[in-house]
Design a protein around this motif. Sequence first.
Motif, PDB file in Angstrom:
ATOM      1  N   GLY A  57       0.779  -1.231   0.000  1.00  0.00           N
ATOM      2  CA  GLY A  57       0.000   0.000   0.000  1.00  0.00           C
ATOM      3  C   GLY A  57       0.809   1.279   0.000  1.00  0.00           C
ATOM      4  O   GLY A  57       0.229   2.363  -0.022  1.00  0.00           O
ATOM      5  N   GLY A  58       2.137   1.164   0.021  1.00  0.00           N
ATOM      6  CA  GLY A  58       2.966   2.365   0.059  1.00  0.00           C
ATOM      7  C   GLY A  58       2.757   3.276  -1.138  1.00  0.00           C
ATOM      8  O   GLY A  58       2.795   4.505  -1.019  1.00  0.00           O
ATOM      9  N   PRO A  68      -0.243  10.023  -4.765  1.00  0.00           N
ATOM     10  CA  PRO A  68      -0.879  11.336  -4.578  1.00  0.00           C
ATOM     11  C   PRO A  68       0.136  12.429  -4.245  1.00  0.00           C
ATOM     12  O   PRO A  68      -0.036  13.579  -4.657  1.00  0.00           O
ATOM     13  N   LEU A  69       1.193  12.077  -3.500  1.00  0.00           N
ATOM     14  CA  LEU A  69       2.214  13.060  -3.148  1.00  0.00           C
ATOM     15  C   LEU A  69       2.929  13.572  -4.388  1.00  0.00           C
ATOM     16  O   LEU A  69       3.134  14.789  -4.547  1.00  0.00           O
ATOM     17  N   MET A 118       2.849  17.352  -6.109  1.00  0.00           N
ATOM     18  CA  MET A 118       4.054  18.127  -6.393  1.00  0.00           C
ATOM     19  C   MET A 118       4.115  18.586  -7.848  1.00  0.00           C
ATOM     20  O   MET A 118       5.085  19.238  -8.251  1.00  0.00           O
ATOM     21  N   GLY A 119       3.112  18.224  -8.643  1.00  0.00           N
ATOM     22  CA  GLY A 119       3.029  18.737  -9.998  1.00  0.00           C
ATOM     23  C   GLY A 119       3.343  17.753 -11.102  1.00  0.00           C
ATOM     24  O   GLY A 119       3.317  18.118 -12.290  1.00  0.00           O
ATOM     25  N   ASN A 170       7.588   6.603  -9.516  1.00  0.00           N
ATOM     26  CA  ASN A 170       7.434   5.750  -8.341  1.00  0.00           C
ATOM     27  C   ASN A 170       8.117   4.404  -8.531  1.00  0.00           C
ATOM     28  O   ASN A 170       8.620   3.808  -7.569  1.00  0.00           O
ATOM     29  N   ARG A 171       8.183   3.916  -9.786  1.00  0.00           N
ATOM     30  CA  ARG A 171       8.788   2.603 -10.041  1.00  0.00           C
ATOM     31  C   ARG A 171      10.283   2.605  -9.747  1.00  0.00           C
ATOM     32  O   ARG A 171      10.842   1.573  -9.367  1.00  0.00           O
ATOM     33  N   VAL A 172      10.949   3.741  -9.940  1.00  0.00           N
ATOM     34  CA  VAL A 172      12.377   3.827  -9.627  1.00  0.00           C
ATOM     35  C   VAL A 172      12.593   3.554  -8.140  1.00  0.00           C
ATOM     36  O   VAL A 172      13.457   2.761  -7.747  1.00  0.00           O
TER      37      VAL A 172
END
Length: 248
Positions: free
Chosen positions: A25-26, A32-33, A37-38, A48-50
């Motif tokens: 769930g992280g 959303p964060l 941030m744009g 996010n995958r990195v």
Amino acid sequence: MSLLEGFLLVFVGVFAGFVNSIAGGGSLLIMPLLIFMGLPSAEANGTNRVAIFIQNIFSVAGYRSKGVYVFPFAIYVAIPAIIGAIIGSNIAVDISDQVFNRILAIVMIVIMSISVFKPAMKLNPEELLSKSKVWTSVIAFFFLGIYGGFIQAGIGFLIIATLTSIHGFNMAKTNSIKVFVILCYTLAAVIVFYLEGKIRWEYGLVLALGNSIGAWIGSRWSVGKSDRMIRTILSVMVVALSIKLWFF
């Protein structure tokens, strides 16, 4: 990226990496964060995958440092997951975010109720990895890979439900397989997103720092803890994230 944004990414990343290593769930916190941030949704997904990839290097190392791993079974299920992730990463689905989130919330509750609240399976070691069960998982992980390659969010819950339902592994072994599989298929997803120009490396690498710290702590902390404790944490995360998905 401002200094404040960098600090926020590391701070939230530590928590996300911790819960990803013991439950899941992280990404429902990170996505959303990044969008706030744009970053456009596609770039947030790829960036996010990195962090997920680097995080799971530390998760796998953490479990192995405690002697918890299930090989070669983890490789057997990682291969179809990689193939599925390549497909999933290239899929474009025309569905609104609200509808998708509500469907995911229902799926998470239903599937995890089976995994978290069902009685523990009493199987001989030979039965845990019987040929029929292994092939069932190989097929299941192909479809899990498609989902993970497409959206990632909530995949940890689905993998835990699959492994505990089919094989009856304890939570430590289940999580050790989970982080290895996600590590493998996320590499494929990163390549796809990179080729499509959907990764913001400065955000992804800073986020990865926080995720990796949390993953190392979580993977080592969870070994030796009772299944009841881990399942309680898992239940709380499922309920909280399902409420978030449904209403926000």
